[in-house]
Design a protein around this motif. Sequence first.
Motif, PDB file in Angstrom:
ATOM      1  N   ILE A 162       2.702-126.835  46.621  1.00 62.06           N
ATOM      2  CA  ILE A 162       3.587-126.506  45.502  1.00 62.06           C
ATOM      3  C   ILE A 162       3.000-125.379  44.656  1.00 62.06           C
ATOM      4  N   SER A 163       3.846-124.842  43.784  1.00 62.49           N
ATOM      5  CA  SER A 163       3.364-123.966  42.715  1.00 62.49           C
ATOM      6  C   SER A 163       3.937-124.515  41.418  1.00 62.49           C
ATOM      7  N   LEU A 164       3.106-124.506  40.363  1.00 58.02           N
ATOM      8  CA  LEU A 164       3.470-125.100  39.082  1.00 58.02           C
ATOM      9  C   LEU A 164       2.923-124.239  37.958  1.00 58.02           C
ATOM     10  N   PRO A 165       3.774-123.814  37.014  1.00 62.64           N
ATOM     11  CA  PRO A 165       3.276-123.040  35.875  1.00 62.64           C
ATOM     12  C   PRO A 165       2.719-123.965  34.799  1.00 62.64           C
ATOM     13  N   GLY A 166       1.818-123.448  33.990  1.00 65.32           N
ATOM     14  CA  GLY A 166       1.273-124.237  32.894  1.00 65.32           C
ATOM     15  C   GLY A 166       0.158-123.497  32.188  1.00 65.32           C
ATOM     16  N   PHE A 167      -0.586-124.259  31.392  1.00 67.08           N
ATOM     17  CA  PHE A 167      -1.690-123.708  30.610  1.00 67.08           C
ATOM     18  C   PHE A 167      -2.990-124.391  31.015  1.00 67.08           C
ATOM     19  N   VAL A 168      -4.091-123.680  30.851  1.00 74.48           N
ATOM     20  CA  VAL A 168      -5.403-124.120  31.297  1.00 74.48           C
ATOM     21  C   VAL A 168      -6.178-124.797  30.170  1.00 74.48           C
ATOM     22  N   VAL A 169      -6.789-125.931  30.500  1.00 77.22           N
ATOM     23  CA  VAL A 169      -7.818-126.552  29.669  1.00 77.22           C
ATOM     24  C   VAL A 169      -9.069-126.575  30.555  1.00 77.22           C
ATOM     25  N   PHE A 190     -10.164-127.409  36.100  1.00 80.26           N
ATOM     26  CA  PHE A 190      -9.459-127.396  34.816  1.00 80.26           C
ATOM     27  C   PHE A 190      -8.307-128.381  34.834  1.00 80.26           C
ATOM     28  N   LEU A 191      -7.779-128.661  33.666  1.00 78.69           N
ATOM     29  CA  LEU A 191      -6.552-129.429  33.531  1.00 78.69           C
ATOM     30  C   LEU A 191      -5.419-128.434  33.376  1.00 78.69           C
ATOM     31  N   LEU A 192      -4.342-128.639  34.106  1.00 79.70           N
ATOM     32  CA  LEU A 192      -3.129-127.837  33.948  1.00 79.70           C
ATOM     33  C   LEU A 192      -2.175-128.682  33.123  1.00 79.70           C
ATOM     34  N   VAL A 193      -1.717-128.107  31.997  1.00 81.59           N
ATOM     35  CA  VAL A 193      -0.868-128.840  31.062  1.00 81.59           C
ATOM     36  C   VAL A 193       0.401-128.039  30.782  1.00 81.59           C
ATOM     37  N   ILE A 216      -6.505-130.187  23.458  1.00 81.96           N
ATOM     38  CA  ILE A 216      -7.487-129.506  22.608  1.00 81.96           C
ATOM     39  C   ILE A 216      -7.009-129.501  21.160  1.00 81.96           C
ATOM     40  N   HIS A 217      -5.848-128.895  20.922  1.00 81.80           N
ATOM     41  CA  HIS A 217      -5.321-128.780  19.558  1.00 81.80           C
ATOM     42  C   HIS A 217      -4.338-129.886  19.204  1.00 81.80           C
ATOM     43  N   VAL A 218      -3.758-130.488  20.201  1.00 78.40           N
ATOM     44  CA  VAL A 218      -2.834-131.607  19.993  1.00 78.40           C
ATOM     45  C   VAL A 218      -3.188-132.683  21.021  1.00 78.40           C
ATOM     46  N   PRO A 219      -2.762-133.916  20.797  1.00 81.86           N
ATOM     47  CA  PRO A 219      -3.076-134.978  21.763  1.00 81.86           C
ATOM     48  C   PRO A 219      -2.544-134.652  23.150  1.00 81.86           C
ATOM     49  N   PRO A 220      -3.181-135.223  24.170  1.00 77.14           N
ATOM     50  CA  PRO A 220      -2.726-134.981  25.533  1.00 77.14           C
ATOM     51  C   PRO A 220      -1.354-135.587  25.789  1.00 77.14           C
ATOM     52  N   PRO A 221      -0.596-134.975  26.681  1.00 79.25           N
ATOM     53  CA  PRO A 221       0.669-135.580  27.111  1.00 79.25           C
ATOM     54  C   PRO A 221       0.377-136.781  28.015  1.00 79.25           C
ATOM     55  N   PRO A 222       1.408-137.524  28.410  1.00 79.54           N
ATOM     56  CA  PRO A 222       1.199-138.634  29.343  1.00 79.54           C
ATOM     57  C   PRO A 222       0.568-138.137  30.645  1.00 79.54           C
ATOM     58  N   PRO A 223      -0.121-139.015  31.379  1.00 70.80           N
ATOM     59  CA  PRO A 223      -0.806-138.610  32.612  1.00 70.80           C
ATOM     60  C   PRO A 223       0.085-137.925  33.645  1.00 70.80           C
ATOM     61  N   ASN A 224       1.373-138.268  33.688  1.00 69.83           N
ATOM     62  CA  ASN A 224       2.237-137.622  34.673  1.00 69.83           C
ATOM     63  C   ASN A 224       2.637-136.209  34.250  1.00 69.83           C
ATOM     64  N   GLN A 225       2.057-135.728  33.161  1.00 67.92           N
ATOM     65  CA  GLN A 225       2.292-134.367  32.690  1.00 67.92           C
ATOM     66  C   GLN A 225       0.994-133.568  32.616  1.00 67.92           C
ATOM     67  N   ILE A 226      -0.014-134.026  33.353  1.00 69.75           N
ATOM     68  CA  ILE A 226      -1.299-133.323  33.434  1.00 69.75           C
ATOM     69  C   ILE A 226      -1.745-133.327  34.895  1.00 69.75           C
ATOM     70  N   VAL A 227      -2.210-132.175  35.364  1.00 69.43           N
ATOM     71  CA  VAL A 227      -2.724-132.053  36.728  1.00 69.43           C
ATOM     72  C   VAL A 227      -4.183-131.616  36.659  1.00 69.43           C
TER      73      VAL A 227
END
Length: 166
Positions: free
Chosen positions: A77-84, A96-99, A106-117
């Motif tokens: 797959i390909s998935l867009p997102g932001f890097v932690v 890294f974590l893709l969010v 970092i600046h706000v609480p993490p999303p649910p686990p099914n929204q982090i790769v």
Amino acid sequence: MFSTRLVSWFISIAMVMLVSCTAYAAPPKEIFWDDLIPAGHVQISNQEAASHDGDDKNWVQPNLDAPVVKALDGKNISLPGFVVPLEGDSEVITEFLLVPYFGACIHVPPPPPNQIVHVKIKNGVPIDSLYDAITVTGTIKVESFKNELAQTGYTMQAVGVAPFEL
């Protein structure tokens, strides 16, 4: 009637074409964050309720048992997102974590686990700016990862990272 030699030639050409076609893997399936949530599941979102007042209760990751889409396991797959960033050096990051939005974990609480790769990329990749969205390509697994920042519902062995383009 076809001669045996001509039939052999056609079979040889067909085999070469078959081998050539299977040598090229299918392009990755482009997915988006909603595709990581099973159909019919009502997702809890904490992004709107996030606070920067320093209260620890605002930094708790919600819905740790959020369901994942098992059909994605092993897909290219390909998935867009932001890097932690998690691992790397000043030149490249290798883990890294893709969010789905800037600042998650970092600046706000993490999303649910099914929204982090949780992403690993063998030789690393330079990331010019954490403010910029990227697109990650690789094999996604329905597999949990947990560290001090967050718990994930998916992992990915990346083969490529590129700037996100609309």
